[in-house]
Design a protein around this motif. Structure first.
Motif: not given
Length: 476
Positions: A298-307, A322-336
């Motif tokens: 139930d959390s939001t991930l959105k950068p104030d300063h997109p990079s 129930r996470v809301d992720i936007s404004g990043t290059v990849d929303n989720i990146k998995i290595y494992g």
């Protein structure tokens, strides 16, 4: 050296190994990591009383995980059978041994020992629930990720039971014999008091099939993901670096990045904004060997300063609901390993014309990028608004095994789901089932694109607008 029983889930890979008949050893204590003389290569071996058996050393690599399924054709009589996974520094004279002991009555005991200069010394064990009968498979997994600092996790279970939490945790307070470059092998020994030989077949871990929950909710969006309306947030300035095991955070407004370096951490109902930094990182990063079993809900991930440097969640060993992720290059990146993402909204990735990670070319935005790992599940999510793909699967870091996408809404990209083995000898193992695909792919009608070497299970996937089945495109 201290030991403790372990709790919580963690990353673990599936590395099937074969045992080779070995030389006779005088005693178990003297059975170190120095390799016994090997006999003929075989999937099945007969271990005589007082005899050890070992597989070839694997190639050196970074500390990681290992697992094997041991089929015990008959139980030992009058003695005990030891089955193990070794991790050693190059040369095989010092390291750690993760073991499961099979008692004559089928009972199991897990343990870990330390080997120095080819001699096994320190050993501690934990009895575990469950028992095996003749012909059953004993699964054994070890997490050697923390071996260079003296931390090894072990679990063992009969194949007709579900995978348990980690059962035994070695914490080595002394001089650590394992360097950051490891080799590994399987190993076995039958105590000299046994009345006869025991046959053991070695292969991949076998698991009880558990019915997968069916997603019954609607398509995730602004009303069902992220920080719930009316939540009063407490401002946190700067990065939140978490080092306390079991820490819980609720209702935070983080003006910085989150870095998880402890097990069993939970974040709920929080807004994570990031900051101003260069260098690749996630708004939430979960890639430390200690960061097992992280949960964010139930959390939001959105950068104030997109990079161009920022992704949403990066790493492994986490659950996101129930996470809301936007404004990043990849929303989720998995290595494992060991990732579950469900009922979440991954959308509106940020595109940049020049990306140093792409040699100065434009960004390759993905809703999800999987660079490697096992036991990864995406269920009931909406993944849209990425220029490259809603899902991009590669094997840049490690083989991809046990990756499942079920009951999601996917759209956009050149193709919405793109799977590439990327030079690895092993085939990516991917299941794409019961998903609904929107339109808008830049390659018209390309819902799923996979290499011919992909081990792909695809069923029940349809176009959302018409409910007609999609067609998988193969290449390479």
């Amino acid at each position: 050296m201290t030991y403790r029983n372990a709790r919580g889930d963690a990353r673990a890979g599936l590395l099937g190994r074969r045992l080779l008949a070995g030389a006779v050893l005088a005693s178990l204590v003297g059975a170190g990591l120095a390799a016994p003389a090997a006999a003929d290569d075989a999937d099945e071996l007969v271990v005589a009383p007082g005899v050890s058996a070992a597989g070839d050393w694997g190639r050196p690599g970074a500390p990681g995980t290992a697992a094997a399924g041991f089929t015990v054709e008959e139980l030992p009589e009058g003695g005990t059978l030891y089955l193990a996974l070794d991790a050693a520094s190059p040369g095989g004279t010092g390291g750690y041994r993760a073991r499961v002991k099979v008692e004559p009555d089928g009972g199991l005991v897990v343990g870990t020992s330390k080997v120095v200069d080819g001699r096994e010394g320190w050993y501690s064990s934990t009895p575990v629930e469950g028992e095996v009968e003749p012909g059953d498979v004993v699964n054994l997994e070890a997490d050697f990720t923390g071996a260079p600092r003296g931390d090894v996790l072990v679990r063992a279970w009969p194949s007709d039971e579900t995978r348990p939490d980690w059962q035994h945790d070695l914490v080595d307070d002394g001089e650590v014999p394992v360097t950051s470059t490891l080799v590994n092998r399987t190993w076995g020994y039958l105590s000299s008091g046994a009345s006869g030989s025991v046959s053991v077949e070695v292969g991949d871990v076998r698991e009880q099939v558990v019915a997968e929950p069916v997603h019954t909710g609607g398509k995730p969006g602004a009303a069902t993901t992220g920080v719930p309306d009316g939540t009063k947030l407490t401002r946190h300035d700067g990065d939140l670096v978490i080092t306390t095991p079991g820490a819980r955070y609720d209702s935070l407004d983080v003006h910085g990045f989150v870095v998880v370096r402890a097990p069993d951490v939970t974040i709920t109902r929080s807004l994570i904004r990031g900051g101003r930094q260069t260098g690749n990182r996630g708004l939430v990063t979960v890639d430390d060997s200690r960061s097992r079993n992280f949960t964010i809900e139930d959390s939001t991930l959105k950068p104030d300063h997109p990079s161009v440097w920022y992704d949403g969640i990066k790493g492994s060993g986490f659950t996101a609901r129930r996470v809301d992720i936007s404004g990043t290059v990849d929303n989720i990146k998995i290595y494992g390993d060991d990732v579950l993402v469900e009922d979440s909204w991954l959308h509106d990735s940020r595109w940049f014309a020049s990306d140093p990670n792409q040699g100065g070319g434009p960004t390759h935005n993905d809703g999800v990028q999987v660079l490697g790992g096992s036991r990864i599940t995406f269920r009931g999510n909406s993944i849209t608004g990425a220029s490259n793909g809603a899902v991009q699967v590669t094997q840049d870091y490690s083989p991809v095994m046990g990756l499942t996408f079920v009951g999601n809404w996917l759209s956009g990209g050149t193709c919405s789901v793109k799977i590439n083995h990327k030079g690895e000898a092993s085939r990516p193992q991917v299941a794409v089932r019961d998903n609904r695909f929107g339109l808008g792919q830049s390659i018209a009608g390309c819902a799923v694109l996979a290499t011919s070497r992909t081990d792909l299970s695809s069923s029940g996937n349809v176009w959302d607008a018409t409910s007609l089945p999609i067609v998988v495109t193969r290449f390479g």
